[in-house]
Design an enzyme around this catalytic site. Structure first.
Site, mmCIF file in Angstrom:
data_model
loop_
_atom_site.group_PDB
_atom_site.id
_atom_site.type_symbol
_atom_site.label_atom_id
_atom_site.label_comp_id
_atom_site.label_asym_id
_atom_site.label_seq_id
_atom_site.Cartn_x
_atom_site.Cartn_y
_atom_site.Cartn_z
ATOM 1 N N HIS A 29 -7.342 -0.887 3.419
ATOM 2 C CA HIS A 29 -8.353 -0.812 2.356
ATOM 3 C C HIS A 29 -8.410 -2.087 1.521
ATOM 4 O O HIS A 29 -9.333 -2.252 0.709
ATOM 5 C CB HIS A 29 -8.120 0.423 1.480
ATOM 6 C CG HIS A 29 -7.041 0.283 0.451
ATOM 7 N ND1 HIS A 29 -5.762 0.755 0.627
ATOM 8 C CD2 HIS A 29 -7.058 -0.287 -0.776
ATOM 9 C CE1 HIS A 29 -5.031 0.500 -0.445
ATOM 10 N NE2 HIS A 29 -5.800 -0.138 -1.312
ATOM 11 N N ASP A 58 -4.074 3.536 7.095
ATOM 12 C CA ASP A 58 -4.354 2.502 6.092
ATOM 13 C C ASP A 58 -3.351 1.354 6.242
ATOM 14 O O ASP A 58 -2.437 1.192 5.433
ATOM 15 C CB ASP A 58 -4.282 3.113 4.691
ATOM 16 C CG ASP A 58 -4.791 2.178 3.611
ATOM 17 O OD1 ASP A 58 -5.346 1.120 3.959
ATOM 18 O OD2 ASP A 58 -4.619 2.515 2.417
ATOM 19 N N GLY A 86 -3.800 -2.895 -7.896
ATOM 20 C CA GLY A 86 -3.316 -4.252 -7.680
ATOM 21 C C GLY A 86 -2.023 -4.286 -6.898
ATOM 22 O O GLY A 86 -1.645 -5.314 -6.334
ATOM 23 N N SER A 90 -1.668 -2.260 -4.352
ATOM 24 C CA SER A 90 -2.088 -1.849 -3.017
ATOM 25 C C SER A 90 -1.671 -2.869 -1.964
ATOM 26 O O SER A 90 -1.741 -4.083 -2.180
ATOM 27 C CB SER A 90 -3.606 -1.689 -2.961
ATOM 28 O OG SER A 90 -4.019 -0.539 -3.641
ATOM 29 N N GLY A 91 -1.247 -2.357 -0.808
ATOM 30 C CA GLY A 91 -0.860 -3.215 0.294
ATOM 31 C C GLY A 91 0.571 -3.698 0.229
ATOM 32 O O GLY A 91 1.117 -4.193 1.216
#
Length: 269
Positions: free
Chosen positions: A75, A121, A214, A216-217
């Site tokens: 995402h 994801d 922020g 994320s990942g």
């Protein structure tokens, strides 16, 4: 000769996967957080994209897993955007010795990524040039294929996400202790219910500490029995109500469910 051999062994150990030259202080948070020790999470990267003005901005985290490969969330990737991967970063607003921005050679989003149900994801980024390992740039280890963390296992999320709900993005890398929540608990109706699949791992949910926008990942860092740090999760989603909502732990893509996929993509690219 003996001294040279010992030095080589020490350097090899310091720069091997999951073994930071600077040991992290394992007591801080992301939400309402404090700064981490510089270079204590040397596999953390900042994924940045170029805006219409030409300026670069942090959008997501990610994890260096090899000298030229990064894992992040699907995402985090949007077609048409120009990205760069910043390795060795501590403070996003300062120029730092040892930090370098690298353009991607290729970005591989999981072919079964489903944004509606937030399934698969995960994405891989192949760097255009390999990193130079140092005290501030090292890869994390990958977990064993299919590994499942025990309930309440102590793991840490790291990132530059918001310091609190609707708050500012952090300038300095933050960390938080997020105990793992078993799938049995996390999939209960008053937790995440059916939204949590077995290809995910939950951590946190105490209403105090969590990841936030922020982050994320970025990685869920869990220490193996041999002391090395493994990336067991990729920050995927959390509560839309609050960054630290009770019984709504941060949900990560479970990396151990994608080891075959990761290995196949790296081998073929």
């Amino acid at each position: 000769m003996f001294k040279l051999v010992v030095l080589a062994v020490c350097l090899g150990y310091a720069y091997s996967c999951g073994v930071p030259a600077v040991q992290p202080i394992l007591s801080s948070r992301v939400v309402n957080g404090v700064d981490v020790l510089q270079s204590s999470w040397p596999w953390q990267i900042s994924l940045q994209y170029q805006g219409s003005s030409g300026a670069w901005g942090h959008t997501c985290g990610g994890t260096l897993i090899a000298d030229n490969w990064v894992v992040t969330a699907a995402h985090c990737i949007s077609s048409g955007r120009v990205y760069r991967v910043f390795v060795g970063k501590h403070n996003l607003k300062e120029e730092e010795e040892g930090s370098v921005a690298i353009a991607p050679e290729k970005i591989i989003v999981h072919e079964n990524w489903n944004s509606f149900f937030i399934l698969n994801d995960i994405a891989l980024i192949k760097l255009s040039v390999p990193v130079q390992r140092s005290h501030s740039v090292q890869p994390a280890c990958l977990p064993a294929n299919g590994a499942i963390l025990a309930h309440d296992s102590p793991c840490y999320v790291t990132g530059w996400g918001r310091l609190y709900t609707n708050g500012p993005i952090a300038d300095v890398l933050q960390q938080a202790l997020l105990p793992v929540v078993s799938h049995e608990v996390c999939s209960k109706n008053d937790w995440w219910g059916f939204q949590v699949r077995t290809t995910m791992v939950c951590a946190g949910g105490d209403g105090i500490v969590s990841g936030c926008n922020g982050d994320s990942g970025g990685p869920l860092n869990c220490q193996a029995a041999n002391g090395a740090w493994e990336v067991h999760g990729v920050v995927s989603f959390g509560s839309g109500i609050s960054c630290n909502y009770e019984k709504k732990p941060t949900v990560f893509t479970r990396v151990s469910a994608y080891i075959d996929w990761i290995n196949q993509k790296i081998a073929s690219n």
